[in-house]
Structures are given as C-alpha cells and as structure tokens.
Design an enzyme around this catalytic site. Structure first.
Site, PDB file in Angstrom:
ATOM      1  N   GLU A  51     -11.614  -1.986  21.234  1.00  0.00           N
ATOM      2  CA  GLU A  51     -10.512  -2.626  20.531  1.00  0.00           C
ATOM      3  C   GLU A  51     -10.649  -4.147  20.605  1.00  0.00           C
ATOM      4  OE1 GLU A  51      -6.650  -0.384  20.165  1.00  0.00           O
ATOM      5  OE2 GLU A  51      -6.021  -2.007  21.483  1.00  0.00           O
TER       6      GLU A  51
ATOM      7  N   GLU B 215     -13.094  -5.053  18.111  1.00  0.00           N
ATOM      8  CA  GLU B 215     -12.485  -4.933  16.783  1.00  0.00           C
ATOM      9  C   GLU B 215     -11.622  -6.154  16.487  1.00  0.00           C
ATOM     10  OE1 GLU B 215      -9.975  -1.486  16.391  1.00  0.00           O
ATOM     11  OE2 GLU B 215      -9.814  -1.695  14.210  1.00  0.00           O
TER      12      GLU B 215
ATOM     13  N   CYS C 285      -3.031   3.318  20.995  1.00  0.00           N
ATOM     14  CA  CYS C 285      -3.152   4.286  22.102  1.00  0.00           C
ATOM     15  C   CYS C 285      -2.000   5.258  22.188  1.00  0.00           C
ATOM     16  CB  CYS C 285      -3.219   3.618  23.461  1.00  0.00           C
ATOM     17  SG  CYS C 285      -3.900   2.017  23.451  1.00  0.00           S
TER      18      CYS C 285
ATOM     19  N   SER D 170      -5.453  -0.401  14.752  1.00  0.00           N
ATOM     20  CA  SER D 170      -6.813  -0.293  15.269  1.00  0.00           C
ATOM     21  C   SER D 170      -7.360   1.101  14.985  1.00  0.00           C
ATOM     22  CB  SER D 170      -6.798  -0.537  16.780  1.00  0.00           C
ATOM     23  OG  SER D 170      -8.006  -0.081  17.344  1.00  0.00           O
TER      24      SER D 170
ATOM     25  N   LYS E 210       1.139  13.378  23.047  1.00  0.00           N
ATOM     26  CA  LYS E 210      -0.298  13.583  23.286  1.00  0.00           C
ATOM     27  C   LYS E 210      -0.721  15.007  22.950  1.00  0.00           C
ATOM     28  CE  LYS E 210      -1.841   9.636  24.880  1.00  0.00           C
ATOM     29  NZ  LYS E 210      -2.854   8.928  24.091  1.00  0.00           N
TER      30      LYS E 210
ATOM     31  N   GLU F 273      -1.285  14.895  19.350  1.00  0.00           N
ATOM     32  CA  GLU F 273      -2.494  14.117  19.064  1.00  0.00           C
ATOM     33  C   GLU F 273      -3.749  14.972  19.275  1.00  0.00           C
ATOM     34  OE1 GLU F 273      -3.848   9.768  20.390  1.00  0.00           O
ATOM     35  OE2 GLU F 273      -3.991  11.132  21.973  1.00  0.00           O
TER      36      GLU F 273
ATOM     37  N   GLU G 279      -8.439  15.997  12.925  1.00  0.00           N
ATOM     38  CA  GLU G 279      -9.608  15.112  12.932  1.00  0.00           C
ATOM     39  C   GLU G 279     -10.159  14.877  14.342  1.00  0.00           C
ATOM     40  OE1 GLU G 279      -6.548  14.330  12.017  1.00  0.00           O
ATOM     41  OE2 GLU G 279      -5.929  12.352  12.747  1.00  0.00           O
TER      42      GLU G 279
ATOM     43  N   CYS H  30       4.014   3.973  29.082  1.00  0.00           N
ATOM     44  CA  CYS H  30       3.744   5.372  29.463  1.00  0.00           C
ATOM     45  C   CYS H  30       4.447   5.801  30.742  1.00  0.00           C
ATOM     46  CB  CYS H  30       2.254   5.588  29.630  1.00  0.00           C
ATOM     47  SG  CYS H  30       1.327   5.090  28.187  1.00  0.00           S
TER      48      CYS H  30
END
Ligand code: SF4
Ligand code: SF4
Ligand code: SF4
Ligand code: FES
Lengths: 574, 158
Positions: free
Chosen positions: A280, A283, A300, A320, A359, A362, A367, A504
């Site tokens: 990142e 990036e 994230c 990102s 999560k 996710e 994908e 988190c």
C-alpha cells in the site's frame, strides 16, 4: 455549569444541572437497573426498566431520561418500584423464548442478568413467545428477531454510529420488532456486516455466525494441514474471553493455546500487515508520483469496503487495490508457504482469528481465490475462539507463553498497531517516510493519528513533500469524511478508514462487552505491544525482505498484483 | 407466504411526489400517503425512491409505513376483510371464526389471496361488540358469526 442538589434514598448528592437521575444515582453509589440505556448512546427511554419514585410526581419516572432538579427527592428501592420493574421485565419474558441454555448470549445477556437481579422466579403473564424466522442469510451474522426486546440499541448504533440504517423498528404493538426494511434478509440490504449491532444488543437477537464446528472438523482431519493466523487486535482482547481485565496483552499465551487446540502452524496476520504496508505504501508513492487517483483510501476493513461499495461507489477508484492482511495471508499460505515447505496446497486449510464479523463475508467473496483455492477457509471471531478454548478445557491463563511459527509469524510493532484506529496510517507513515526521504525516521510515534477522536488529520513533511492524511473510525465518521472528499475539501493524499469505532480492537467479533471505555483500554494495550517489539517498521521485517527476494519480486510486481491485490463491486444504495 | 406478483413501479411518478414535498418538515407522511394513493400500496421499489429522495434509510421509511395501520406495504386485494380481535369478540369465539377465515382464504393476516380478491386484516375493535364476533368486508359489518356463516359470507364476494 451550575450544580444541583438532590436526595436519593435519603443520601444527598450534588451533580451538574442537566444530569439524569441515573447519573446522579451512580454518583451516590446507588445502582439502578437499565436495559435500553447504553453508556455510548443518546437517551432512548423506551424500556422503563429503570423506573424510580420521584416525590411529587404522580407516576414512576425513567431514571435514564429524567433530569434532576434542585431539592428533588428520589427513591429507587420502594415496593412500588420493585414491583413495577418486575412487571416490566416479566412482560418482556412472557414474549421471550426460553432458550438461555442454547443461546449464544447465555451468561452474557443483560436480560438474563436483569431477571436474576430483580429476583424473578415466575412470570405472571401467559406466555406468547415471538416465533419469527431466524435470518442466517449472511456468512457474518445471525439475527433471531424472536429474541428482540425492541430496546432500539442496535438501531442507534447502526444509524448514528455507523451511518447505515439497516435496522429499524417496524410494525406496532405486540408485533413490533427491529428488522431490515420489508423483512428482507440481511444479505440483500445495505448492511456492512460490521457487527456493531451485536455489541449494542443486550440479548441474543443478533450474534455472530458460528463457524467453530468447521474448524473442529478440520483439526480432526489427518489429511489437512491446518494453519491459523491471528489478527493484530486479537492479542489485546482475547484475554477478556478468559476473564482477564480489558487491556491485557496475551500474545504468547494465545499462541500456546492455539497449539494446544491442534493447529499445525500458528502464524500471524501481523506478517501480512507488514506486507500490506509495503504494497500500500508503494501504491501511495506510485499514485503521488504518477498523478494517480487521490486520496488513496485504505482497504483493510471489509465492513468499510462493503459500506463504500453501497454508499460511495463513485469513490471506489480511490480505494487501495491491496487485499486486506487476512486475504494476503490466505493467498500466500496456499502458494508461497506450501511451495516452500513442500505441502500440497489443496491440503492447506487456513483459519483466521479475527476481531470482525465482516471478515467472514470478505473470505467468502468470490474473487478471494487467487491461490487457486478459497484463500481463507474459515474465519472465527475472538468470541468463537474463546468458545473453542472453553470446549477444549484449555485454561488459557495458566499456559506458558510461546512464539509464533516462522516464517509467516514474524512481524513488527508497525503491524501490531493495525489493531487500533490510526495504526495503519502510522505504520504506513513510518515506512513511507524512510522510503521517500531515504533518511532514518527519528520519532516513530505519530500521536496525532492515535486515539478515539472521530476524525483525525495531520500533515507530514516528507523532506519537503507535504502529505495530508486523515483517519476515521466508525462508519458515520467515514461517511462524513467521504462527503468532505466528494465536495473537494481537505486536499488529502492518504486516508485510513476502519469500519468499527476504535478500529479492530472494537470490532464486531470482539468479546462482549465492548464499550468505548473498554476500547480505550484495548488501545493502550496495542501501543504497549508496539513498544515491546524489537522491530517497529514494516520494511525492516526480515521475513518480508525474504519473501520479496524468494517469491514476490517487488512491491506492485506481477506476483503481487495477482496474489495481493483485488477489485471492488458497486452495490445498491438502498 | 403469498408473494405478490411484481409489477414495474412508476419510479418517475414517485420521484415527482418526493420532489413536491421534499423541502418541508415531516415530508415523509404526506409522501407516503400520496404514493399509496397513486400505486394502491407501498411497494419496495417506490419506498427506495422515497428513501433516496428524502435522505432517509429504507428501514426507517418502512418502519414508519408499518407503524400506521392505513399504510399497506403489500398489495391490497379488491376486498378488505377486517376481523375484530378485541376481547368481546374473543370470548364469543372469534378465534374459531378467524381460523375458518384463514382456511377459506388460504392466507394469514396482512396477506392477499393470490387471485387479488381478498386482503385479510386484524383490527382492534369494530365497535359492534353487541354482535360479536364480527367481521367487516369493505364497509359492511357482519355480526354473530360462526365458522360456517363466515365462509358463506366470503362466498358472496367470490
Ligand atoms: S437472549 Fe438472553 S434471556 Fe434470551 S434466551 Fe438468550 S440468554 Fe436467555
Ligand atoms: S452489521 Fe453493522 S451495518 Fe449491519 S446492521 Fe449491524 S450495525 Fe448495521
Ligand atoms: S435486536 Fe437487540 S439491540 Fe436491537 S432492538 Fe432488538 S434487542 Fe435491542
Ligand atoms: S433504561 Fe431507562 S427506559 Fe430503558
């Protein structure tokens, strides 16, 4: 502000004008039971469990909502008050399934505790339990509306704290219940799956989707090579599942306990958190130097990702392309790690221990299979891991500390702070500074981006280049920041967003109960962990250097692109 | 559960109604009323436009719509069948009448028969306790009902 004197149960107290009776009672050391009241929320005054006698007032008053006045005389423990509270709670119980023994919230349920506290033994009303279907449509959460007592705490959290508004009271009278519009399944609505409503809910009406059974099965399967990764925030919260006070760091004991459960390797998501910083950070530098889309938004937090896909799809190019550390880990475990140790990737089973209900969603995204397999097989929240330790009879606190396995267990202080709001930003700044300026960073602590303030901003001088950064946690704050960005304000280059208040450590999968006060204690623990680590910058992690040498090549390189980066899906706004 | 046949909703019309009221305080109720007057009920597609237009969450709009008994979030049938479930009707055997009705119509409360003819609804009191148990179809009241006679009444509307 002026003070007000009043008498509660014969004791005089003095509190600021505008306080409620509940606040005054707290000061006087008198406990008044509550249910719809929540320390981090506005007053609702809907459940009436907190009723008290106020002299000269005809009816009982709700202490959580009623303002104090000079000379007021309050009684909290009279026969009328005790009886009224009992009637209120018995009425609730008459509509409530008697399912404590099999309920995810057994022993952590405020309704149950209240029934005990009030000494309820019989319910004097005829039972008319709600019998509504459970919603298991998402991989993250289970809603059991039959257990809903319509306290509206989740409604407040979802609309005011998270700015989503997926849940609202519908219907009236006996039929009132808190549901998504048209009783739609949660998977079809704008819900981010952040799980903050679980923390808001006093009962078992919203819980995590329990996946422990799948992990037990994998652990018992001799064919499978079962590896586990633990998110940065878990070491600062898991102790609470074993009854330790909030803010206890349990890194080494957690590792030991995971080995006792039977995992073949105990690895650390912190390793891929460091990797995220490399990718990142690169990036960001790439976008800054090539006129790419700015500000760069962090990626994230999967609750945040689902939120932006619903509410600001036009800003998706800003996000990102880095996968979250969890997903990077899964992709590498089934490629790099399997290759390096000669293990058949088809047999590698990746379990992650996460602070987060989103999560689970996710990991199930279609994908997320760049290893050729589903990258992460099962996601457990810290609550579910606590459950597994209890089932296994592991007395967590008595274990000797152990170390993570190598190489996916090596990490830095920069990775540790991913667990708190501002941590990803701070970790990125530690690395970006040194990569851009080629100088050593003297003070590693970017305190401006730490803490529970809603939106934090800072400008960092990278040797002449000014970097404007912002950090938001909680989706309502994220929404505010996105609106600013949409209006062209702020001139930010880099923005960190975490879906959950506090980051988190306050995630929707964290131990019950999670309040802002508890979040503060956990945040302290996270920064203690950072200071404890011998290496505190991601780019100095030797295992990270190694993986680039042996396998990935360079940040943003072809392998990285394939394994560590992803794309997003615009979703419905309502 | 009887699932309604999906008809395309005229969203442009809904948007127009929202635009008319948008600026005023408490726009939601008048918007809901007008949308229902135009469409017969409040389908999800319409309330999505209302929510977007007024900057409210869909769940809130739905919550408000289902709080008021005069709003319908599912299509209404040609005839509204309203059953009284207050105490006097209850003691006079309303439950058996209700069971018979549900059996005859094949739908439960809040639902519409698949042929679109009847919508079954509960009301708290019809004000005709003297002839309990009672049922109202559109604006006609039928009293002193039995499980058999209520079926006969329904037949009149078939
Ligand atoms: S929600 Fe609470 S009271 Fe209800 S069944 Fe679960 S533990 Fe028992
Ligand atoms: S998971 Fe988050 S977004 Fe979804 S209903 Fe709960 S609080 Fe709202
Ligand atoms: S789901 Fe839980 S928090 Fe929400 S209203 Fe029901 S009981 Fe309260
Ligand atoms: S706690 Fe006071 S009304 Fe619910």
């Amino acid at each position: 502000m002026s003070n007000v004197k009043l008498t509660i149960n014969g004791t005089q107290v003095e509190v600021p004008a505008g306080s409620t009776i509940l606040q005054a009672a707290e000061k006087a050391g008198v406990r008044i039971p509550t249910l719809c009241h929540h320390p981090d929320q506005d007053i609702k005054g809907v459940c009436r469990v907190c009723v008290v006698e106020v002299e000269k007032s005809r009816t009982l008053q709700a202490a959580c909502a009623f303002p104090v006045a000079e000379g007021m005389v309050v009684r909290t423990n009279t026969p009328a008050v005790r009886e009224a509270r009992k009637v209120i709670v018995e009425l609730m119980l008459s509509r409530h399934p008697q399912d404590c023994l099999g309920c995810a919230r057994n022993m952590k349920c405020e309704l149950q505790a209240l029934a005990q506290e009030l000494g309820i033994r019989d319910v004097r009303f005829s039972r008319r339990e709600k019998d509504l279907p459970r919603d298991t449509s998402t991989p993250s959460l289970v809603r059991d509306p039959s257990k809903c007592i319509v306290c509206r705490r989740c409604v407040y959290t979802c609309s005011e704290v998270q700015g989503v508004g997926a849940l609202f009271p519908a219907y009236r009278g006996h039929e009132a219940v808190v549901v998504p519009a048209y009783d739609n399944p949660m998977i079809d609505v704008v819900c981010s799956l952040c799980g903050q409503c679980v923390h808001a809910c006093p009962v078992g009406a919203i819980t995590e989707h329990d996946d422990t059974e799948e992990v037990w099965e994998a652990l018992a399967d001799p064919e499978k090579h079962v590896v586990v990764q633990t998110a940065p925030a878990i070491r600062a919260t898991l102790g609470e599942e074993a009854g330790l006070p909030a803010g206890t760091l349990v890194t080494g004991k957690m590792v030991a306990a995971l080995r006792r459960l039977g995992f073949d390797r105990v690895f650390d998501t912190d390793f891929t958190a460091d990797l995220t910083i490399m990718e990142e950070g690169s990036e960001l530098i790439h976008r800054l130097t090539t006129g790419g889309t700015l500000p760069l938004l962090t990626s994230c937090s999967p609750g945040w990702i689902k939120f932006i896909e619903h509410f600001f799809p036009e800003l998706l190019p800003n996000v990102s392309t880095c996968k979250s550390p969890q997903q990077m880990f899964g992709a590498l475990a089934k490629t790099y790690y399997a290759e390096k140790f000669g293990i058949d990737p088809a047999k590698v089973f990746v379990v992650s221990i996460m602070p987060c209900t989103a999560k689970k969603f996710e990991a199930a995204r279609p994908e997320m299979n760049s290893s050729g397999y589903r990258d992460v097989d099962v996601v457990l929240t810290s609550r579910e891991l606590g459950r597994m330790f209890r089932q296994a009879g592991i007395d967590f606190d008595r274990l000797e500390e152990e170390e993570f396995d190598k190489p996916l267990g090596l990490s830095t202080g920069a990775a540790a702070i991913f667990g708190a709001t501002g941590g990803v930003m701070e970790a990125a700044l530690r690395t970006a500074y040194e990569l851009v300026t080629k100088k050593e960073l003297e003070n590693l602590d970017f305190v401006e981006v730490r803490g529970m303030k809603a939106i934090k901003e800072a400008t960092i001088d990278l040797d002449g280049t000014k970097l404007n950064v912002a950090v938001a946690h909680g989706l309502a704050n994220a929404k505010e920041l996105m609106e600013r960005i949409s209006r062209g304000e702020g001139d930010y280059h880099f923005v960190e967003i975490m879906a959950c208040p506090g980051g988190c450590i306050g995630g929707g999968g964290q131990p019950i109960r999670t309040t802002n006060a508890v979040r503060e204690q956990r945040i302290d623990a996270i920064y203690r962990e950072d200071r404890r680590m011998p290496i505190r910058k991601s780019h100095e992690n030797p295992a990270i250097k190694q993986i680039y040498e042996d396998f990935l090549g360079e940040p943003l390189g072809e392998k990285s692109h394939h394994l560590l980066h992803t794309h997003y899906t615009p979703r419905k706004r309502v | 559960m009887a699932r309604e046949v999906k008809k395309a909703v005229d969203t442009a019309l809904v948007d127009k109604i929202v635009a008319k009221h948008r600026t005023r305080e408490g726009a939601l109720l008048p918007v809901l009323r007008e949308v229902q007057d135009s469409l017969g009920y409040l389908p999800q597609e319409a309330l999505e436009r209302v929510a977007l237009g007024l900057g409210l969450s869909l769940s809130r709009v739905y919550g408000v719509a289902t709080f008021y008994s005069l709003f319908y979030t599912r299509p209404k049938g040609r005839y509204m069948v309203r059953v009284c479930e207050s105490a006097p009707c209850h003691v006079q055997g309303a439950q058996e009448v209700i069971d018979a009705l549900i059996r005859e119509l094949g739908v439960s409360f809040g639902e519409t028969t698949p042929d679109g003819r009847f919508t079954l609804e509960k009301v708290s009191c019809l004000g005709v306790c003297g002839v309990a148990p009672a049922v109202m179809i559109e604006d006609r009241v039928y009293g002193n009902l039995t499980p058999e006679s209520v079926v006969a009444v329904i037949q009149e509307y078939r």
